[in-house]
Design a protein around this motif. Structure first.
Motif, PDB file in Angstrom:
ATOM      1  N   ARG A 190      26.709  23.899  10.992  1.00  0.00           N
ATOM      2  CA  ARG A 190      27.511  22.665  10.922  1.00  0.00           C
ATOM      3  C   ARG A 190      26.762  21.488  11.530  1.00  0.00           C
ATOM      4  NH1 ARG A 190      29.656  22.819   7.013  1.00  0.00           N
ATOM      5  NH2 ARG A 190      28.112  24.374   6.756  1.00  0.00           N
ATOM      6  N   SER A 191      26.006  21.722  12.574  1.00  0.00           N
ATOM      7  CA  SER A 191      25.278  20.635  13.236  1.00  0.00           C
ATOM      8  C   SER A 191      24.114  20.103  12.403  1.00  0.00           C
ATOM      9  CB  SER A 191      24.756  21.112  14.591  1.00  0.00           C
ATOM     10  OG  SER A 191      23.838  22.185  14.407  1.00  0.00           O
ATOM     11  N   GLN A 192      23.745  20.818  11.321  1.00  0.00           N
ATOM     12  CA  GLN A 192      22.594  20.420  10.510  1.00  0.00           C
ATOM     13  C   GLN A 192      22.984  19.874   9.127  1.00  0.00           C
ATOM     14  OE1 GLN A 192      20.657  24.308  10.784  1.00  0.00           O
ATOM     15  NE2 GLN A 192      19.115  23.412  12.134  1.00  0.00           N
ATOM     16  N   VAL A 193      24.283  19.803   8.859  1.00  0.00           N
ATOM     17  CA  VAL A 193      24.754  19.300   7.566  1.00  0.00           C
ATOM     18  C   VAL A 193      24.675  17.774   7.564  1.00  0.00           C
ATOM     19  CG1 VAL A 193      26.744  19.201   5.984  1.00  0.00           C
ATOM     20  CG2 VAL A 193      26.269  21.298   7.268  1.00  0.00           C
ATOM     21  N   TRP A 194      24.313  17.187   6.428  1.00  0.00           N
ATOM     22  CA  TRP A 194      24.102  15.732   6.343  1.00  0.00           C
ATOM     23  C   TRP A 194      25.317  14.932   6.789  1.00  0.00           C
ATOM     24  CZ3 TRP A 194      26.898  12.700   2.887  1.00  0.00           C
ATOM     25  CH2 TRP A 194      27.606  13.381   1.892  1.00  0.00           C
ATOM     26  N   ASP A 230      26.327  11.866  14.020  1.00  0.00           N
ATOM     27  CA  ASP A 230      25.435  11.835  15.175  1.00  0.00           C
ATOM     28  C   ASP A 230      24.580  10.576  15.216  1.00  0.00           C
ATOM     29  OD1 ASP A 230      26.503  14.306  15.766  1.00  0.00           O
ATOM     30  OD2 ASP A 230      24.740  15.451  15.131  1.00  0.00           O
ATOM     31  N   LYS A 231      24.077  10.156  14.058  1.00  0.00           N
ATOM     32  CA  LYS A 231      23.164   9.005  14.024  1.00  0.00           C
ATOM     33  C   LYS A 231      23.894   7.669  14.099  1.00  0.00           C
ATOM     34  CE  LYS A 231      19.244   7.005  11.634  1.00  0.00           C
ATOM     35  NZ  LYS A 231      18.182   7.214  10.669  1.00  0.00           N
ATOM     36  N   TYR A 232      25.060   7.568  13.449  1.00  0.00           N
ATOM     37  CA  TYR A 232      25.723   6.268  13.331  1.00  0.00           C
ATOM     38  C   TYR A 232      27.011   6.153  14.134  1.00  0.00           C
ATOM     39  CZ  TYR A 232      22.325   5.358   9.728  1.00  0.00           C
ATOM     40  OH  TYR A 232      21.145   5.178   9.060  1.00  0.00           O
ATOM     41  N   GLY A 233      27.455   7.233  14.756  1.00  0.00           N
ATOM     42  CA  GLY A 233      28.680   7.180  15.545  1.00  0.00           C
ATOM     43  C   GLY A 233      29.916   6.907  14.699  1.00  0.00           C
ATOM     44  N   PRO A 235      18.170  22.813   6.158  1.00  0.00           N
ATOM     45  CA  PRO A 235      18.346  21.707   7.104  1.00  0.00           C
ATOM     46  C   PRO A 235      17.425  20.519   6.780  1.00  0.00           C
ATOM     47  CG  PRO A 235      18.432  23.769   8.286  1.00  0.00           C
ATOM     48  CD  PRO A 235      18.040  24.103   6.863  1.00  0.00           C
ATOM     49  N   ARG A 236      16.201  20.793   6.346  1.00  0.00           N
ATOM     50  CA  ARG A 236      15.272  19.701   5.979  1.00  0.00           C
ATOM     51  C   ARG A 236      15.827  18.909   4.788  1.00  0.00           C
ATOM     52  NH1 ARG A 236      13.156  15.551   6.229  1.00  0.00           N
ATOM     53  NH2 ARG A 236      11.294  15.028   5.073  1.00  0.00           N
ATOM     54  N   GLY A 237      16.384  19.599   3.809  1.00  0.00           N
ATOM     55  CA  GLY A 237      16.999  18.924   2.674  1.00  0.00           C
ATOM     56  C   GLY A 237      18.169  18.056   3.097  1.00  0.00           C
ATOM     57  N   ASN A 238      18.954  18.534   4.065  1.00  0.00           N
ATOM     58  CA  ASN A 238      20.075  17.749   4.587  1.00  0.00           C
ATOM     59  C   ASN A 238      19.582  16.510   5.315  1.00  0.00           C
ATOM     60  OD1 ASN A 238      23.069  19.025   4.474  1.00  0.00           O
ATOM     61  ND2 ASN A 238      21.523  20.621   4.272  1.00  0.00           N
ATOM     62  N   GLU A 239      18.451  16.624   6.006  1.00  0.00           N
ATOM     63  CA  GLU A 239      17.858  15.445   6.662  1.00  0.00           C
ATOM     64  C   GLU A 239      17.424  14.417   5.616  1.00  0.00           C
ATOM     65  OE1 GLU A 239      14.645  16.940   9.047  1.00  0.00           O
ATOM     66  OE2 GLU A 239      16.001  18.051  10.369  1.00  0.00           O
ATOM     67  N   MET A 240      16.905  14.896   4.493  1.00  0.00           N
ATOM     68  CA  MET A 240      16.512  13.978   3.423  1.00  0.00           C
ATOM     69  C   MET A 240      17.743  13.279   2.842  1.00  0.00           C
ATOM     70  SD  MET A 240      13.532  16.163   1.518  1.00  0.00           S
ATOM     71  CE  MET A 240      12.898  14.896   0.444  1.00  0.00           C
ATOM     72  N   MET A 241      18.854  14.010   2.731  1.00  0.00           N
ATOM     73  CA  MET A 241      20.091  13.396   2.243  1.00  0.00           C
ATOM     74  C   MET A 241      20.545  12.294   3.196  1.00  0.00           C
ATOM     75  SD  MET A 241      22.117  16.644   0.601  1.00  0.00           S
ATOM     76  CE  MET A 241      23.422  15.696  -0.192  1.00  0.00           C
ATOM     77  N   LEU A 242      20.473  12.553   4.504  1.00  0.00           N
ATOM     78  CA  LEU A 242      20.808  11.519   5.494  1.00  0.00           C
ATOM     79  C   LEU A 242      19.912  10.297   5.309  1.00  0.00           C
ATOM     80  CD1 LEU A 242      22.203  10.479   8.120  1.00  0.00           C
ATOM     81  CD2 LEU A 242      20.309  11.562   9.354  1.00  0.00           C
ATOM     82  N   PRO A 300      20.617   3.677   4.182  1.00  0.00           N
ATOM     83  CA  PRO A 300      20.709   2.235   3.876  1.00  0.00           C
ATOM     84  C   PRO A 300      22.152   1.787   3.585  1.00  0.00           C
ATOM     85  CG  PRO A 300      18.831   3.198   2.737  1.00  0.00           C
ATOM     86  CD  PRO A 300      19.612   4.333   3.353  1.00  0.00           C
ATOM     87  N   LEU A 301      22.913   2.620   2.919  1.00  0.00           N
ATOM     88  CA  LEU A 301      24.310   2.286   2.635  1.00  0.00           C
ATOM     89  C   LEU A 301      25.106   2.197   3.929  1.00  0.00           C
ATOM     90  CD1 LEU A 301      26.642   2.155   0.319  1.00  0.00           C
ATOM     91  CD2 LEU A 301      27.124   4.427   1.170  1.00  0.00           C
ATOM     92  N   LEU A 302      24.888   3.133   4.834  1.00  0.00           N
ATOM     93  CA  LEU A 302      25.647   3.169   6.089  1.00  0.00           C
ATOM     94  C   LEU A 302      25.301   1.980   6.991  1.00  0.00           C
ATOM     95  CD1 LEU A 302      25.372   6.983   6.732  1.00  0.00           C
ATOM     96  CD2 LEU A 302      27.414   5.744   6.029  1.00  0.00           C
ATOM     97  N   ARG A 303      24.059   1.555   6.948  1.00  0.00           N
ATOM     98  CA  ARG A 303      23.666   0.383   7.738  1.00  0.00           C
ATOM     99  C   ARG A 303      24.357  -0.860   7.221  1.00  0.00           C
ATOM    100  NH1 ARG A 303      18.468   3.127   8.088  1.00  0.00           N
ATOM    101  NH2 ARG A 303      17.796   2.134   6.157  1.00  0.00           N
ATOM    102  N   GLY A 304      24.704  -0.850   5.909  1.00  0.00           N
ATOM    103  CA  GLY A 304      25.332  -2.022   5.312  1.00  0.00           C
ATOM    104  C   GLY A 304      26.850  -2.038   5.384  1.00  0.00           C
TER     105      GLY A 304
END
Length: 192
Positions: free
Chosen positions: A18-22, A28-31, A175-182, A187-191
């Motif tokens: 669960r901690s590695q899903v996008w 975790d990254k954007y709160g 998990p690496r693929g999920n990081e790529m999805m993040l 860019p969408l989340l930053r906007g």
């Protein structure tokens, strides 16, 4: 801000902690509060049938909708998939929830055939996923819906050398693929 992500195993994070899903990586990254309403094996019809309970009743600001691959495995027509996605988008807007459509990544056909036997012709599924991608892009332009094109972006990034780092089984991501999805959704989340 609260996002509900409704989808299938690509949203749920099949066989990934669960901690590695996008979706969790977004939190975790954007709160941002993210409710993962992905269900392994679900179809767009299943997503639509639970849309009110899983999305509307949770009162998110945004809903991320991604599905269609399981429908294609079950040989559901593209028109039914399109109708289900369009209906979820319109239901979201009718409930003052901003929709985002995720375009599912392609399968890795040879790996998928190895792992999933002969459940489907994954080359056919990829062709249909590309047709669905084209329709989603057209639909999003007409109705001004935000999209995240995992299909197009991952297709640029995945090659013969790294596909085993990205795919678990030809259908689902490591998990690496999920990081790529993040990375692709960031860019969408930053906007927002």
């Amino acid at each position: 801000m609260k996002i509900v992500c409704i989808g299938d195993s690509m949203t749920y994070g099949y066989r990934v902690r669960r901690s590695q899903v996008w979706t969790r990586l977004i939190e975790d990254k954007y709160g941002v509060k993210v409710l993962n309403k992905g269900i392994n094996g679900d179809s767009t019809g299943g997503m639509l049938s639970r849309f009110y309970r899983d999305v509307v009743e949770n009162r998110p600001s945004d809903v991320f909708i991604m599905g269609g691959a399981n429908d294609l495995i079950m040989e559901v027509s593209l028109n039914v998939i399109k109708s289900n996605i369009a209906t979820m988008v319109h239901q979201a807007r009718g409930n003052l929830i901003k929709p985002i459509i995720g375009i599912q990544p392609l399968t890795e056909p040879d790996m998928a055939k190895e792992q999933w036997s002969n459940i489907a012709d994954f080359y056919r599924i990829n062709n249909q996923l590309l047709e669905l991608r084209e329709w989603i892009m057209e639909f999003s332009n007409i109705f001004d819906v935000r999209i995240v094109d995992f299909c197009g972006e991952l297709n640029k990034r995945i090659n013969q050398d790294n596909k085993y780092e990205i795919y678990l089984d030809g259908l689902h991501f490591t998990p690496r693929g999920n990081e790529m999805m993040l990375d692709i959704i960031s860019p969408l989340l930053r906007g927002i």
